[in-house]
Design an enzyme around this catalytic site. Structure first.
Site, PDB file in Angstrom:
ATOM      1  N   ASN A  89       3.487   4.485  -5.815  1.00  0.00           N
ATOM      2  CA  ASN A  89       4.632   5.005  -5.070  1.00  0.00           C
ATOM      3  C   ASN A  89       5.816   4.067  -5.239  1.00  0.00           C
ATOM      4  O   ASN A  89       5.664   2.854  -5.262  1.00  0.00           O
ATOM      5  CB  ASN A  89       4.310   5.149  -3.581  1.00  0.00           C
ATOM      6  CG  ASN A  89       5.410   5.914  -2.874  1.00  0.00           C
ATOM      7  OD1 ASN A  89       5.545   7.129  -3.063  1.00  0.00           O
ATOM      8  ND2 ASN A  89       6.234   5.224  -2.105  1.00  0.00           N
ATOM      9  N   TYR A 109      13.500   1.182   0.513  1.00  0.00           N
ATOM     10  CA  TYR A 109      13.393   0.795   1.910  1.00  0.00           C
ATOM     11  C   TYR A 109      14.087  -0.550   2.083  1.00  0.00           C
ATOM     12  O   TYR A 109      13.780  -1.500   1.357  1.00  0.00           O
ATOM     13  CB  TYR A 109      11.925   0.640   2.339  1.00  0.00           C
ATOM     14  CG  TYR A 109      10.970   1.689   1.792  1.00  0.00           C
ATOM     15  CD1 TYR A 109      10.880   2.954   2.368  1.00  0.00           C
ATOM     16  CD2 TYR A 109      10.154   1.397   0.699  1.00  0.00           C
ATOM     17  CE1 TYR A 109       9.993   3.906   1.865  1.00  0.00           C
ATOM     18  CE2 TYR A 109       9.266   2.340   0.197  1.00  0.00           C
ATOM     19  CZ  TYR A 109       9.188   3.591   0.772  1.00  0.00           C
ATOM     20  OH  TYR A 109       8.310   4.521   0.284  1.00  0.00           O
ATOM     21  N   ARG A 110      15.008  -0.625   3.037  1.00  0.00           N
ATOM     22  CA  ARG A 110      15.768  -1.863   3.226  1.00  0.00           C
ATOM     23  C   ARG A 110      14.834  -3.029   3.591  1.00  0.00           C
ATOM     24  O   ARG A 110      13.769  -2.821   4.176  1.00  0.00           O
ATOM     25  CB  ARG A 110      16.805  -1.666   4.321  1.00  0.00           C
ATOM     26  CG  ARG A 110      16.155  -1.574   5.697  1.00  0.00           C
ATOM     27  CD  ARG A 110      17.204  -1.568   6.783  1.00  0.00           C
ATOM     28  NE  ARG A 110      16.624  -1.650   8.094  1.00  0.00           N
ATOM     29  CZ  ARG A 110      16.782  -0.716   9.037  1.00  0.00           C
ATOM     30  NH1 ARG A 110      17.502   0.376   8.808  1.00  0.00           N
ATOM     31  NH2 ARG A 110      16.236  -0.886  10.222  1.00  0.00           N
ATOM     32  N   TRP A 138       9.424   0.270   6.264  1.00  0.00           N
ATOM     33  CA  TRP A 138       8.732   1.522   5.952  1.00  0.00           C
ATOM     34  C   TRP A 138       8.714   2.389   7.194  1.00  0.00           C
ATOM     35  O   TRP A 138       7.898   2.154   8.098  1.00  0.00           O
ATOM     36  CB  TRP A 138       7.277   1.222   5.566  1.00  0.00           C
ATOM     37  CG  TRP A 138       7.070   0.739   4.172  1.00  0.00           C
ATOM     38  CD1 TRP A 138       7.693   1.156   3.045  1.00  0.00           C
ATOM     39  CD2 TRP A 138       6.103  -0.251   3.750  1.00  0.00           C
ATOM     40  NE1 TRP A 138       7.192   0.506   1.945  1.00  0.00           N
ATOM     41  CE2 TRP A 138       6.217  -0.369   2.352  1.00  0.00           C
ATOM     42  CE3 TRP A 138       5.152  -1.027   4.416  1.00  0.00           C
ATOM     43  CZ2 TRP A 138       5.428  -1.230   1.608  1.00  0.00           C
ATOM     44  CZ3 TRP A 138       4.373  -1.883   3.679  1.00  0.00           C
ATOM     45  CH2 TRP A 138       4.501  -1.986   2.293  1.00  0.00           C
ATOM     46  N   GLU A 163       7.208   8.270  -8.592  1.00  0.00           N
ATOM     47  CA  GLU A 163       8.659   8.384  -8.767  1.00  0.00           C
ATOM     48  C   GLU A 163       9.104   7.893 -10.149  1.00  0.00           C
ATOM     49  O   GLU A 163      10.134   8.336 -10.660  1.00  0.00           O
ATOM     50  CB  GLU A 163       9.389   7.606  -7.671  1.00  0.00           C
ATOM     51  CG  GLU A 163       9.479   8.310  -6.309  1.00  0.00           C
ATOM     52  CD  GLU A 163       8.230   8.168  -5.440  1.00  0.00           C
ATOM     53  OE1 GLU A 163       7.256   7.529  -5.886  1.00  0.00           O
ATOM     54  OE2 GLU A 163       8.228   8.710  -4.318  1.00  0.00           O
ATOM     55  N   ASP A 201      23.202   1.513  10.386  1.00  0.00           N
ATOM     56  CA  ASP A 201      22.493   2.446   9.518  1.00  0.00           C
ATOM     57  C   ASP A 201      23.336   3.636   9.061  1.00  0.00           C
ATOM     58  O   ASP A 201      24.473   3.788   9.478  1.00  0.00           O
ATOM     59  CB  ASP A 201      21.227   2.934  10.244  1.00  0.00           C
ATOM     60  CG  ASP A 201      20.028   2.942   9.323  1.00  0.00           C
ATOM     61  OD1 ASP A 201      20.167   3.424   8.185  1.00  0.00           O
ATOM     62  OD2 ASP A 201      18.966   2.465   9.740  1.00  0.00           O
TER      63      ASP A 201
HETATM   64  C1  LIG Z   1      20.356   3.378   0.476  1.00  0.00           C
HETATM   65  C2  LIG Z   1      19.096   3.912   1.076  1.00  0.00           C
HETATM   66  C3  LIG Z   1      18.399   3.155   1.997  1.00  0.00           C
HETATM   67  C4  LIG Z   1      17.224   3.623   2.562  1.00  0.00           C
HETATM   68  N1  LIG Z   1      16.555   2.846   3.463  1.00  0.00           N
HETATM   69  C5  LIG Z   1      15.369   3.268   3.960  1.00  0.00           C
HETATM   70  C6  LIG Z   1      14.621   2.438   4.825  1.00  0.00           C
HETATM   71  O1  LIG Z   1      15.023   1.324   5.154  1.00  0.00           O
HETATM   72  N2  LIG Z   1      13.430   2.888   5.281  1.00  0.00           N
HETATM   73  C7  LIG Z   1      12.919   4.107   4.931  1.00  0.00           C
HETATM   74  O2  LIG Z   1      11.818   4.456   5.345  1.00  0.00           O
HETATM   75  N3  LIG Z   1      13.639   4.944   4.119  1.00  0.00           N
HETATM   76  C8  LIG Z   1      14.842   4.539   3.625  1.00  0.00           C
HETATM   77  N4  LIG Z   1      15.554   5.361   2.788  1.00  0.00           N
HETATM   78  C9  LIG Z   1      15.037   6.699   2.474  1.00  0.00           C
HETATM   79  C10 LIG Z   1      13.900   6.640   1.492  1.00  0.00           C
HETATM   80  O3  LIG Z   1      14.272   5.917   0.342  1.00  0.00           O
HETATM   81  C11 LIG Z   1      13.460   8.026   1.078  1.00  0.00           C
HETATM   82  O4  LIG Z   1      12.978   8.678   2.228  1.00  0.00           O
HETATM   83  C12 LIG Z   1      12.410   8.025   0.001  1.00  0.00           C
HETATM   84  O5  LIG Z   1      12.005   9.350  -0.257  1.00  0.00           O
HETATM   85  C13 LIG Z   1      11.212   7.208   0.406  1.00  0.00           C
HETATM   86  O6  LIG Z   1      10.243   7.228  -0.618  1.00  0.00           O
HETATM   87  P1  LIG Z   1       8.811   7.807  -0.308  1.00  0.00           P
HETATM   88  O7  LIG Z   1       9.001   9.290  -0.101  1.00  0.00           O
HETATM   89  O8  LIG Z   1       8.025   7.501  -1.525  1.00  0.00           O
HETATM   90  O9  LIG Z   1       8.325   7.127   0.923  1.00  0.00           O
HETATM   91  C14 LIG Z   1      16.732   4.901   2.215  1.00  0.00           C
HETATM   92  C15 LIG Z   1      17.443   5.669   1.289  1.00  0.00           C
HETATM   93  C16 LIG Z   1      18.620   5.192   0.722  1.00  0.00           C
HETATM   94  C17 LIG Z   1      19.350   6.041  -0.275  1.00  0.00           C
HETATM   95 MN   LIG Z   2       6.829   8.798  -2.731  1.00  0.00          MN
END
Ligand SMILES: Cc1cc2nc3c(=O)[nH]c(=O)nc-3n(C[C@H](O)[C@H](O)[C@H](O)COP(=O)(O)O)c2cc1C
Ligand SMILES: [Mn+2]
Length: 501
Positions: free
Chosen positions: A170, A174-175, A188, A231, A280
Site C-alpha cells: 500500500n 499521510y502527513r 493514518w 498504488e 488542515d
Molecule cells: C496533501 C495531502 C495530505 C494528506 N494527509 C493525510 C493524512 O495526514 N492522513 C490521512 O489519513 N490521509 C491523508 N490524505 C488523504 C490520503 O492520502 C488518501 O485518503 C489516500 O487515499 C490514502 O491512501 P490509502 O487509501 O491507501 O489509505 C492526504 C491527502 C493529500 C492530498
Molecule cells: Mn491504498
C-alpha cells in the site's frame, strides 16, 4: 507527451513551460514559506523552488500541483478527462469479437501487465545512505505550516507498507509530524489502508517513505484505491511506464528508485503519542489525537536531493487539484458500480468529503435515493456528508444551476434524506468523531409516482424562434451575442449573473 519520469524531469518541464519560479532569497520553512506559497497558490501562480530554505542545504519545491494546467502537464494530457478515458478503456474491457479486437484487447492487457513495478538493483535515491545515529531529519527543510502547528510536518510523502497477512503493498499520502531527529508521527486516519496494515500486526510494521517523486507517482499515493490494489501499479499504468523500485537498506520493502529522499523505519503496536493539532485542508485545525510513532532507521537520498512540500489550509489550496484529479480519474470506476451516474462534482470549498453533486439518468421512483445509498457505500465516497442528486441534463460543475435546481425542485419534507454513517476523521462538526449525520437532497424532477403533483415543463425557447433570431441578429443593431440565448456551455452568461446578485 509522456509524463516526466522523475522529479528533476518534472522541474525541467515546468521551467520550460514557464510554470516554475526559483526563489533565490533565503526563506524560512517555519511559516514564511507557507505564507508565500499560500498567496501564490490562491493567485494561480507558478510552482516555487526555494533554493535557500533557512537551516537546510536542500532546496524545497512547492505548488507543483497548484493549477489545472500543471496537473495536465504532469499527466501528459490535454484534460484530466483524458486520463479517465484511459482507465475506462481498460475497465470496460469486453471479450474480443474479431481478430482486430483481439489484438486491441491484448494490447490493453499488456498495458496492465507493463504497469507492475519493476525491481532494479540500483537507485539514485540511495546515493547517500545514513543509518543509525547518522539519521537526522534536521537535514530536511521540513515546514511548519500554520501558527497553531506544534512542530514541522512532512506534508507530501508516499508512505509504503505491506499487509502482514497478504504481503500486498500500500502507498498512501499521510502527513508526518516531526518529533525529533529520528522519529515522526504517522497520521493514518481510521479509514485508511496504511492504518489497516498497522492494525494487522501485533508487533512491528516496517514502513518506507518516499519523498520527491515524479508527479504521477506522487499523485497516486493520494488516490483512494481499494485496499488490495497497489498504488504503484496505478502510477505505472497512468505513466505508461513501470515504476522502478529498489530494495530498502534497512527494511524488507522496495522503494521507488527515482525518489529524491527515502526514510526507512518502523512503527510498533502500542507505541503511540499525541499528534497535532495541524492546520488542515478543512480550513480548521484538526485536533491533537493519538497516532503511531515512526522510528527512522535509515535516511537515504540523492547527492543533491530536492525536498517536496505542500501546504493545505482553507480551500482553495494546492491540494485542490490533486483531489480534482481523483474526481475525474475515478469517475469511470464509480460508473462501473453505479452506471446511471452521468457526472459528479466534489466542490473544493466542500473539502471534498463534505459535498457531492451528482447527475443521474433517472429511470424509476426513488432512483435518486438509490444513488445516494450507493455512493455512501462506495470506497472513499462513503465518507461524503451531503449528496445532491440532479437530472442528467444539469451540469454539475455549474454550481449556480445546481443551486437553482435545489431551490426549484425540492420539497424539504419529501425530498431530503437524513441518515447517518461514517464521516471523515477530519470533520469537526459531528457530535462524535468519524460518525454522524448525512444529508441527501433529491433535486431531480419528480411526479405522481413519487408523491408529487404533475411536474411542470421547464421553460425553453423553441428551435424555430431561436433560429429566426440567430438569422436576424444583425438587423437588431445589438452587439454580437451568444446564439443559444443566455446559456453558454451550460453556464449562464456573465451579464445575467451580475444582474441576479
Ligand atoms: C496533501 C495531502 C495530505 C494528506 N494527509 C493525510 C493524512 O495526514 N492522513 C490521512 O489519513 N490521509 C491523508 N490524505 C488523504 C490520503 O492520502 C488518501 O485518503 C489516500 O487515499 C490514502 O491512501 P490509502 O487509501 O491507501 O489509505 C492526504 C491527502 C493529500 C492530498
Ligand atoms: Mn491504498
Amino acid at each position: 507527451m509522456a509524463p516526466p519520469s522523475d522529479l528533476r524531469e518534472w522541474i525541467a518541464l515546468l521551467e520550460r513551460e514557464g510554470e516554475l519560479h526559483r526563489v533565490s532569497a533565503e526563506a524560512d520553512p517555519d511559516l514564511e514559506i507557507s505564507e508565500i506559497a499560500d498567496r501564490v497558490v490562491k493567485g494561480g501562480g507558478p510552482a516555487l523552488l526555494f533554493e535557500r530554505p533557512r537551516g537546510s542545504r536542500l532546496p524545497l519545491l512547492i505548488n507543483q500541483f497548484g493549477t489545472e494546467r500543471r496537473m495536465c502537464l504532469a499527466f501528459g494530457v490535454q484534460s484530466l478527462d483524458d486520463v479517465a478515458a484511459k482507465l475506462e478503456d481498460v475497465l470496460e474491457l469486453q471479450p474480443p469479437q474479431g481478430l482486430v479486437e483481439k489484438v486491441k484487447g491484448l494490447k490493453k492487457l499488456k498495458s496492465i501487465a507493463d504497469s507492475m513495478p519493476k525491481t532494479v538493483s540500483k537507485g539514485a535515491c540511495q546515493e547517500i545512505v545514513l543509518t543509525g545515529d547518522d539519521v537526522d531529519l534536521d537535514l530536511l527543510p521540513i515546514q511548519r505550516c500554520w501558527p497553531g502547528d506544534p512542530a514541522p510536518f512532512i506534508t507530501l510523502p508516499a508512505v509504503i507498507t505491506q499487509d502482514p497477512r497478504t504481503g500486498s503493498r500500500n502507498v498512501g499520502m499521510y502527513r508526518m509530524q516531526k518529533i525529533d531527529r529520528r522519529s515522526t508521527f504517522m497520521h493514518w486516519q481510521v479509514h485508511k489502508d496504511g492504518r489497516m496494515d498497522y492494525l494487522a500486526t501485533d508487533g512491528r510494521l516496517e514502513v518506507a517513505v518516499a519523498l520527491g517523486l515524479d508527479p504521477v507517482t506522487a499523485y497516486s499515493a493520494s488516490a483512494p484505491l481499494p485496499k488490495h490494489v497497489d498504488e504503484l501499479m496505478l502510477a505505472g499504468f497512468l505513466r505508461g511506464e513501470a515504476v522502478e523500485v529498489v530494495q530498502g537498506k534497512t527494511v524488507a520493502l522496495e522503494v521507488p528508485a527515482n525518489a529524491e529522499i527515502v526514510l526507512e523505519g518502523y512503527v510498533e503496536r502500542g507505541d503511540e503519542g499525541i499528534e497535532g493539532p495541524f492546520g488542515d485542508h478543512t480550513g480548521y485545525y484538526s485536533p491533537a489525537e493519538p497516532f503511531p510513532v515512526f522510528h527512522v532507521t535509515a535516511l537515504t537520498m540523492r547527492r543533491d536531493a530536492i525536498y517536496p512540500s505542500i501546504v493545505v489550509g482553507k480551500p482553495p489550496a494546492e491540494d485542490a487539484w490533486l483531489a480534482k484529479a481523483t474526481e475525474r480519474i475515478f469517475l469511470p470506476a464509480v460508473r462501473m458500480t453505479v452506471p446511471e451516474i452521468v457526472d459528479y462534482d466534489l466542490p473544493v470549498a466542500g473539502a471534498f468529503h463534505n459535498c457531492v453533486l451528482v447527475s443521474i439518468r433517472k429511470a424509476y421512483p426513488g432512483h435518486a435515493r438509490k444513488v445516494m445509498h450507493a455512493l455512501w457505500g462506495l470506497g472513499a465516497l462513503s465518507l461524503s456528508k451531503s449528496i445532491v442528486v440532479v437530472d442528467e441534463w444539469v451540469d454539475v460543475h455549474d454550481y449556480e444551476d445546481v443551486f437553482f435546481r435545489v431551490c426549484a425542485n425540492v420539497d424539504p419534507k419529501r425530498d431530503l434524506l437524513l441518515t447517518e454513517g461514517p464521516l471523515d476523521q477530519l470533520d469537526h462538526s459531528p457530535t462524535l468523531a468519524c460518525y454522524g449525520g448525512k444529508l441527501g437532497i433529491d433535486a431531480t424532477h419528480k411526479g405522481p409516482s413519487e408523491g408529487a403533483r404533475d411536474w411542470p415543463e421547464e421553460i425553453a425557447m423553441n428551435e424555430e424562434t431561436r433560429a429566426l433570431v440567430d438569422r436576424r441578429w444583425s438587423e437588431y443593431g445589438l452587439p454580437a451575442a451568444p446564439s443559444a440565448g443566455v446559456v453558454q456551455n451550460g453556464r449562464r452568461g456573465r451579464a445575467l449573473r451580475t444582474l441576479r446578485r
